[in-house]
Design an enzyme around this catalytic site. Structure first.
Site, PDB file in Angstrom:
ATOM      1  N   GLU A  55       0.806  -1.222   0.000  1.00 26.01           N
ATOM      2  CA  GLU A  55       0.000   0.000   0.000  1.00 26.01           C
ATOM      3  C   GLU A  55       0.839   1.272   0.000  1.00 26.01           C
ATOM      4  O   GLU A  55       0.636   2.145  -0.857  1.00 26.01           O
ATOM      5  CB  GLU A  55      -0.970   0.008   1.183  1.00 26.01           C
ATOM      6  CG  GLU A  55      -1.954  -1.144   1.217  1.00 26.01           C
ATOM      7  CD  GLU A  55      -1.475  -2.290   2.085  1.00 26.01           C
ATOM      8  OE1 GLU A  55      -0.316  -2.739   1.884  1.00 26.01           O
ATOM      9  OE2 GLU A  55      -2.241  -2.736   2.956  1.00 26.01           O
ATOM     10  N   CYS A  78      -2.957  -3.200   7.250  1.00 25.16           N
ATOM     11  CA  CYS A  78      -2.631  -3.382   8.664  1.00 25.16           C
ATOM     12  C   CYS A  78      -2.907  -2.101   9.444  1.00 25.16           C
ATOM     13  O   CYS A  78      -2.826  -0.990   8.914  1.00 25.16           O
ATOM     14  CB  CYS A  78      -1.180  -3.822   8.829  1.00 25.16           C
ATOM     15  SG  CYS A  78       0.046  -2.600   8.305  1.00 25.16           S
ATOM     16  N   ALA A 167      11.402 -50.472  -9.924  1.00 23.03           N
ATOM     17  CA  ALA A 167      11.869 -51.456  -8.947  1.00 23.03           C
ATOM     18  C   ALA A 167      13.380 -51.416  -8.778  1.00 23.03           C
ATOM     19  O   ALA A 167      13.904 -51.827  -7.740  1.00 23.03           O
ATOM     20  CB  ALA A 167      11.429 -52.855  -9.384  1.00 23.03           C
ATOM     21  N   THR A 199      14.274 -39.302  -0.289  1.00 24.96           N
ATOM     22  CA  THR A 199      14.420 -38.599  -1.565  1.00 24.96           C
ATOM     23  C   THR A 199      15.809 -37.984  -1.670  1.00 24.96           C
ATOM     24  O   THR A 199      16.434 -38.001  -2.747  1.00 24.96           O
ATOM     25  CB  THR A 199      13.342 -37.506  -1.685  1.00 24.96           C
ATOM     26  OG1 THR A 199      12.060 -38.123  -1.693  1.00 24.96           O
ATOM     27  CG2 THR A 199      13.518 -36.698  -2.967  1.00 24.96           C
TER      28      THR A 199
END
Length: 368
Positions: A55, A78, A167, A199
């Site tokens: 803003e 705010c 696999a 991972t």
């Protein structure tokens, strides 16, 4: 109303650009428009690091022409004093006559007070325009202030017959360059990327943003590693001084492993373990929320995804399906039982389908 929608779309687009760069603050877009002529007087979005807010930046660009103008903003301005003065002060000082705000800020320090203060000062305030889009863009901020943790966007890739790995030890290539580019854009709009140690060890990823011009947008990299098995020779460890890397572990982690990783610049956070000895995920995400993180992109495998689903810690899940099938040899299923049940329940809805070259992306979002 059509003009209002046009300018709110612009404000949303401006705010969306900063996602991933403004935490712990939300990335708010703002547009100042001259009534009658629809001339755009100023635009702004929350700056990297979270301040200045959108803003005051838009108002500063508009200057004296902002007096009597309309301000479009994607989140309630705010009204509290933090490191910067309240945005409501800047709005009133600029002489804005009308504010169109997409949604109320659920932060307890604001929560309607910003709108109320503007109305009390004679500013016309309208709320709710494009509420759903704004809520999606601000989901990280909303989740952090209401649930005490970052919002989790889970991403999983799978073959046409539902597998994420074969696999054997060879890494399975599932998606093409268009989908890969979308993943890197999601990364650029995240505060952090989350994976599990499985991972990390199987793929040895870099988890950086590799889109032209966006290399600096690589977010914090986080590994859930309950027993500190991340190798110092891994890409994540070796590049920790270039791209911030955080490992979440437990007290059972060996001290020598911690010292080796910290010597490379990896940050280690020791957190409580659950009954299985693994990092307690709800506590881990609360820890990340306390650090100011709002948007978490999870790119781990099905075990981490299932654990997040089981703990009810997912706001959105994107399944990217490639065109090829793994075949009768089979492999590791991309969706575990807990995530499968969660996505099929009333808690989630199919929000979006995208065609990314030969790949298809379906995004499911939490209903509330």
């Amino acid at each position: 109303m059509s003009d209002d929608a046009t300018f709110m779309r612009l404000a949303l687009a401006l705010g969306r650009r900063g996602l991933g760069t403004t935490w712990p603050n939300p990335s708010v877009g703002a547009v100042v428009v001259e009534p009658g002529t629809d001339r755009i007087l100023g635009t702004g979005a929350t700056a990297p690091g979270g301040r200045p807010h959108g803003e005051p930046l838009a108002l500063a660009e508009a200057g004296a022409a902002a007096r009597g103008a309309t301000l479009y903003v994607t989140l309630e301005p705010c009204s509290h004093h933090g490191r910067t003065p309240p945005c409501t002060d800047a709005i009133l000082a600029a002489g804005i006559a009308r504010v169109v705000s997409a949604i109320e800020d659920p932060d307890a320090r604001v929560a309607g007070r910003g709108h109320a203060r503007l109305r009390a000062a004679g500013v016309a305030v309208e709320t709710g325009l494009m509420r759903d889009l704004a809520a999606r863009d601000h989901i990280g901020h909303i989740t952090r202030v209401t649930r005490g943790r970052p919002a989790v966007h889970l991403k999983l890739a799978r073959t046409r017959d539902g597998f994420c790995a074969g696999a054997g030890p060879e890494r399975l290539r599932i998606t093409g360059p268009v989908a890969d580019g979308a993943v890197h854009l999601w990364r650029a709009h995240a505060d952090a990327i989350l994976i599990g140690i499985g991972t990390a060890r199987a793929d040895d990823p870099s988890l950086t943003v590799r889109l032209p011009g966006l290399g600096a947008r690589s977010p914090l990299r986080i590994v859930v590693d309950s027993h500190l098995m991340l190798s110092p020779a891994s890409v994540l460890a070796r590049t920790a001084r270039d791209t911030a890397t955080l490992v979440l572990t437990t007290r059972s982690a060996p001290a020598h492993a911690r010292r080796a990783l910290e010597a490379l610049g990896v940050e280690i956070a020791i957190l409580p373990a659950d009954v299985t000895g693994r990092v307690e995920l709800p506590t881990a995400l609360a820890h990340l929320g306390e650090r100011g993180l709002t948007r978490l992109c999870s790119e781990g495998g099905p075990r981490l995804a299932d654990a997040l689903a089981r703990a009810d810690l997912i706001e959105a899940c994107t399944l990217v399906t490639g065109p090829a099938e793994l075949g009768p040899a089979g492999g590791l299923k991309a969706l575990g039982p807990d995530l499968t049940v969660a996505l099929a329940s009333d808690a989630f809805r199919l929000a979006e389908r995208l065609q990314l070259g030969p790949d298809e992306a379906a995004t499911y979002e939490r209903m509330s």
